[in-house]
Scaffold this motif. Structure first.
Motif, PDB file in Angstrom:
ATOM      1  N   SER A   1      -8.055  -1.437  -4.847  1.00 52.52           N
ATOM      2  CA  SER A   1      -7.858  -1.380  -3.358  1.00 52.52           C
ATOM      3  C   SER A   1      -8.995   0.036  -2.697  1.00 52.52           C
ATOM      4  O   SER A   1      -9.439  -0.241  -1.531  1.00 52.52           O
ATOM      5  N   ARG A   2      -8.676   0.867  -3.463  1.00 52.25           N
ATOM      6  CA  ARG A   2      -9.649   1.816  -2.922  1.00 52.25           C
ATOM      7  C   ARG A   2     -10.945   1.724  -3.229  1.00 52.25           C
ATOM      8  O   ARG A   2     -11.724   2.085  -1.951  1.00 52.25           O
ATOM      9  N   THR A   3     -11.533   0.948  -4.112  1.00 52.76           N
ATOM     10  CA  THR A   3     -13.165   0.874  -4.201  1.00 52.76           C
ATOM     11  C   THR A   3     -13.331  -0.196  -3.022  1.00 52.76           C
ATOM     12  O   THR A   3     -14.332   0.036  -2.410  1.00 52.76           O
TER      13      THR A   3
ATOM     14  N   ARG B   1     -16.405   0.472  -0.437  1.00 54.02           N
ATOM     15  CA  ARG B   1     -17.512  -0.073  -0.522  1.00 54.02           C
ATOM     16  C   ARG B   1     -17.932  -1.129   0.821  1.00 54.02           C
ATOM     17  O   ARG B   1     -18.926  -1.356   1.146  1.00 54.02           O
ATOM     18  N   TYR B   2     -16.669  -1.941   0.923  1.00 53.49           N
ATOM     19  CA  TYR B   2     -16.793  -2.914   1.918  1.00 53.49           C
ATOM     20  C   TYR B   2     -16.179  -2.610   3.278  1.00 53.49           C
ATOM     21  O   TYR B   2     -15.472  -3.588   3.928  1.00 53.49           O
TER      22      TYR B   2
ATOM     23  N   ARG C   1      -8.774  -3.861   7.390  1.00 57.27           N
ATOM     24  CA  ARG C   1      -8.583  -2.470   6.922  1.00 57.27           C
ATOM     25  C   ARG C   1      -6.850  -2.198   7.084  1.00 57.27           C
ATOM     26  O   ARG C   1      -6.437  -1.537   6.020  1.00 57.27           O
ATOM     27  N   GLY C   2      -6.141  -2.593   7.951  1.00 54.41           N
ATOM     28  CA  GLY C   2      -4.675  -2.407   8.313  1.00 54.41           C
ATOM     29  C   GLY C   2      -4.090  -2.957   7.019  1.00 54.41           C
ATOM     30  O   GLY C   2      -3.291  -2.322   6.307  1.00 54.41           O
TER      31      GLY C   2
END
Length: 730
Positions: A529-531, A535-536, A545-546
């Motif tokens: 989830s962090r990646t 990146r996206y 994003r929420g």
């Protein structure tokens, strides 16, 4: 012929009736004689004590009278010192007089003395010369008062020490006042010091104080002329001492001045006047004494009064107590005499009653032996049976009469000795209890419980003890069955304990492994989830994003819950390291850490000193950290937040520690949910947390053998009470 017709019997009856009356008469005579002796002794002692107290009072009064003379002698010496100054200097100056008086330090040495002065003898014709001489000496104008023409003046010329009141007295004509003039003329004519009657000193005008003046004539040449006419011609004046009466008396008597009741009357001129009366008040005096005192031409009569009788003769009260004791002794003797009068008849009655009691006691013993369901036997000193009851015969299967004379130990199959043997137990009263195997005629051996008790026999009887025999065969068999059942039950309990222990170990291992195995997917979820967010992020809209942020928060919270589970599993597995722990110091450290982490907040904390327990320090710090941390968290919205840690004693005398706050609180009906894991009474948005802290607190308290409970109300705060081993206060 009956007793009424027998004269000897009638006479004996009369003597029997007269004997008690003689005893009563003797008791009355003893009472009257003792009362007479007590009253005579008390009256004699009282008279002696009264005379002794009166003699002591008179002696003390005479002593005080003699002490009143000495200060006046000192005053005379001071006055003679002033006269001697005129003998050495024809006319001393005021400065010389002042220096002379100051050198004697009269005021601290002679209480009551106002000063030392000199009054001149000035005929009317020489008054102008005196005033002229006074001005030439630089003293200014000498104003002689009171004004008016008189044949002779006696103005005060010198008076020291120099004080405002003494300076104001300069110029007063003492010869113009009758009482002073009488004393001055008496001193002039006799050549000896003379004391005036009571006057009001110039220094004390308007103050209602009694004063006196001691005058000593001063002649030209320093000596005393032989004749009265010569003394009249040679007189220069008088050296005099003004005296305040009350300070003079207080200085002469010291501490006795405030404790003595007396009055002084002056009768120097034929008229008796009251000079002084002490201020003591009290009841009627026990004694009164009058003493005469001659004081330089004045006759003083001093009346002394003692305190009331109870205070003047305090030992009389002791005699009153002795009288009461004597009366009590008289009554005691009278009572003893009455008791002795009843002794003979009572002795006969008691003897008859004791005989009847003995007969009844013997009868009760025989009934108890005969009808007791327990076998009983009386044993002689050789161990043989002296007497046996039917129950003992039924137990051994023989007739009781057949047992008499047989040794008691022969009835048993074992070799244990009987009375006094080593088997069984013996208490402090000498009662021996044991169990032996009994040989029963025609049957199987049985077990009997024996109780040996030492008992005394009648005079001449060879009886040393009583033995009780109770057949306990069935009871022993029942106990054996119970023991066998207990052994089986213990084995089953041990097996169930092992099974439960294995289950607990498996559950702990399962929880531990689950907690560790869940971390790998959580780390993967968090990492991907962090990646994805890094990146996206530009490809995702706000909604995406929420969603991604919620996934990461959920993964983080899941990690925190796993850590909480691991902590709870460690609480159950770790071994307790018991030591003495100072909870007060530990609570203070926790509060300081909370203040450092949340410095803007102002929270009032109250920590009771000296609270100590025995427990595991690490676990107890975890306990206090959770409780005080919760109180800190839930008082966040209080303007005047307060957290208190202390100890209270409940109604049963048990000490309970408590952590109390005035924060958000909780509804009391949900108190059972507080100590369950992951149970929360507030939302995550209100107060953050995992819901595992209070569950950990409960496990820590229970591992220490204590209990915990909670009380609270919504909006009014919460209080957590728990018990731990050790002292509540050091």
């Amino acid at each position: 012929m009956d007793a009424a017709d027998d004269p000897n019997a009638s006479h004996a009856s009369e003597l029997a009736e007269l004997e008690p009356r003689r005893g009563y008469l003797l008791a009355l005579v003893v009472l009257i004689g003792a009362l007479i002796l007590v009253f005579m002794a008390w009256n004699g002692a009282r008279e002696r004590e009264f005379v002794t107290a009166q003699s002591e009072f008179v002696a003390r009064a005479n002593e005080i009278t003699s002490r009143l003379e000495q200060p006046m002698i000192d005053y005379e010496l001071v006055a003679r010192g002033g006269a001697s100054l005129f003998a050495s200097v024809a006319r001393p100056t005021a400065a010389q007089w002042q220096a002379f008086v100051e050198s004697m330090r009269i005021q601290p040495r002679f209480p009551g003395m106002v000063g030392l002065g000199f009054a001149g003898y000035v005929p009317s014709a020489g008054l102008d010369d005196l005033q002229l001489q006074w001005r030439r000496s630089g003293y200014g104008l000498l104003e002689v008062r009171p004004h008016g023409l008189r044949p002779v003046y006696g103005p005060i010329l010198y008076l020291a020490p120099r004080s405002e009141e003494n300076v104001a007295a300069i110029g007063f004509d003492m010869y113009s006042e009758s009482v002073r003039r009488a004393a001055m003329e008496a001193a002039l004519d006799s050549g000896q010091p003379r004391l005036s009657g009571p006057v009001e000193l110039i220094q004390d005008v308007g103050e209602q104080k009694v004063g006196m003046l001691l005058f000593l004539p001063v002649y030209e040449g320093g000596g005393v002329p032989a004749t009265r006419l010569a003394r009249r011609k040679a007189i220069q004046g008088w050296s005099y001492v003004p005296i305040r009466l009350e300070p003079y008396l207080e200085g002469a008597l010291g501490s006795d001045f405030r404790q003595t009741r007396f009055r002084i009357y002056d009768s120097g001129d034929g008229v008796e006047r009251l000079l002084f009366s002490s201020h003591l008040r009290g009841g009627k005096p026990a004694f009164v004494h009058s003493a005469a005192l001659e004081q330089y031409g004045r006759s003083w009569r001093i009346e002394y009064e003692s305190p009331p009788l109870a205070e003047a003769a305090p030992r009389l009260q002791t005699l009153e107590n002795l009288l009461a004791l004597g009366l009590f002794a008289c009554l005691l003797l009278y009572g003893i005499a009455l008791v002795l009068a009843h002794t003979e008849s009572r002795a006969h009655t008691i003897a008859m009653r004791m005989t009847e009691d003995y007969r009844r006691s013997e009868q009760r013993f025989r009934v108890a032996m005969q009808y007791s369901a327990i076998g009983k036997a009386l044993l002689g000193s050789d161990g043989a049976i002296v007497e046996a009851n039917p129950s003992l015969g039924a137990i051994v299967g023989r007739e009781p009469k057949d047992l008499i004379g047989e040794r008691f130990d022969s009835l048993f199959e074992d070799d244990e000795p009987g009375l006094g043997g080593a088997g069984g137990s013996t208490d402090s009263h000498g009662v021996h209890r044991t169990t032996r195997r009994l040989h029963r005629e025609g049957g199987m051996p049985r077990h009997a419980q024996l109780t040996y008790a030492p008992v005394p026999g009648n005079v001449g009887q060879d009886i040393v003890g009583l033995v009780q025999v109770e057949d306990v065969t069935e009871r022993l068999r029942a106990e054996a069955r119970v023991h066998a059942l207990n052994r089986t039950l213990e084995a089953r309990v041990a097996m169930r304990t092992r099974e439960l222990s294995q289950a607990n170990q498996e559950l702990e291992a399962f929880a531990y492994s689950i907690s560790h195995d869940l971390r790998a997917p959580l780390r993967a979820i968090d990492g991907f989830s962090r990646t994805l967010a890094e990146r996206y992020e530009s490809s995702l809209d706000d909604t995406g994003r929420g969603y991604l942020s919620r996934v990461r928060r959920a993964a983080s919270r899941m990690g925190e819950l796993i850590d909480a589970l691991l902590k709870m599993s460690r609480l159950s597995r770790s071994e307790l390291k018991l030591e003495r722990v100072d909870l007060s110091r530990m609570a203070g450290e926790i509060v300081e850490e909370l203040r450092m982490g949340d410095s803007p907040r102002s929270v009032e904390t109250v920590i009771a000193p000296g609270l100590q327990v025995v427990g595991d320090a690490a676990l107890l710090r975890n306990l206090l950290g959770n409780l005080i941390g919760n109180a800190w968290k839930f008082t966040r919205e209080c303007a005047d937040a307060r957290i208190e840690f202390g100890v209270e004693e409940d109604a049963e005398g048990t000490f309970e520690f408590f952590v109390r706050d005035n924060g958000a609180g909780f509804a009391q009906k949900y108190v059972d949910k507080l100590f369950r894991p992951f149970q929360r009474l507030h939302s995550e948005g209100q107060f953050a947390g995992h819901g595992i802290g209070l569950a950990s607190v409960k496990r820590i308290v229970e591992r220490h053998g204590g209990m915990i409970r909670a009380e609270g109300a919504e909006g009014e705060g919460a209080a957590f009470y728990f018990t731990l081993p050790g002292e509540g206060r050091h």
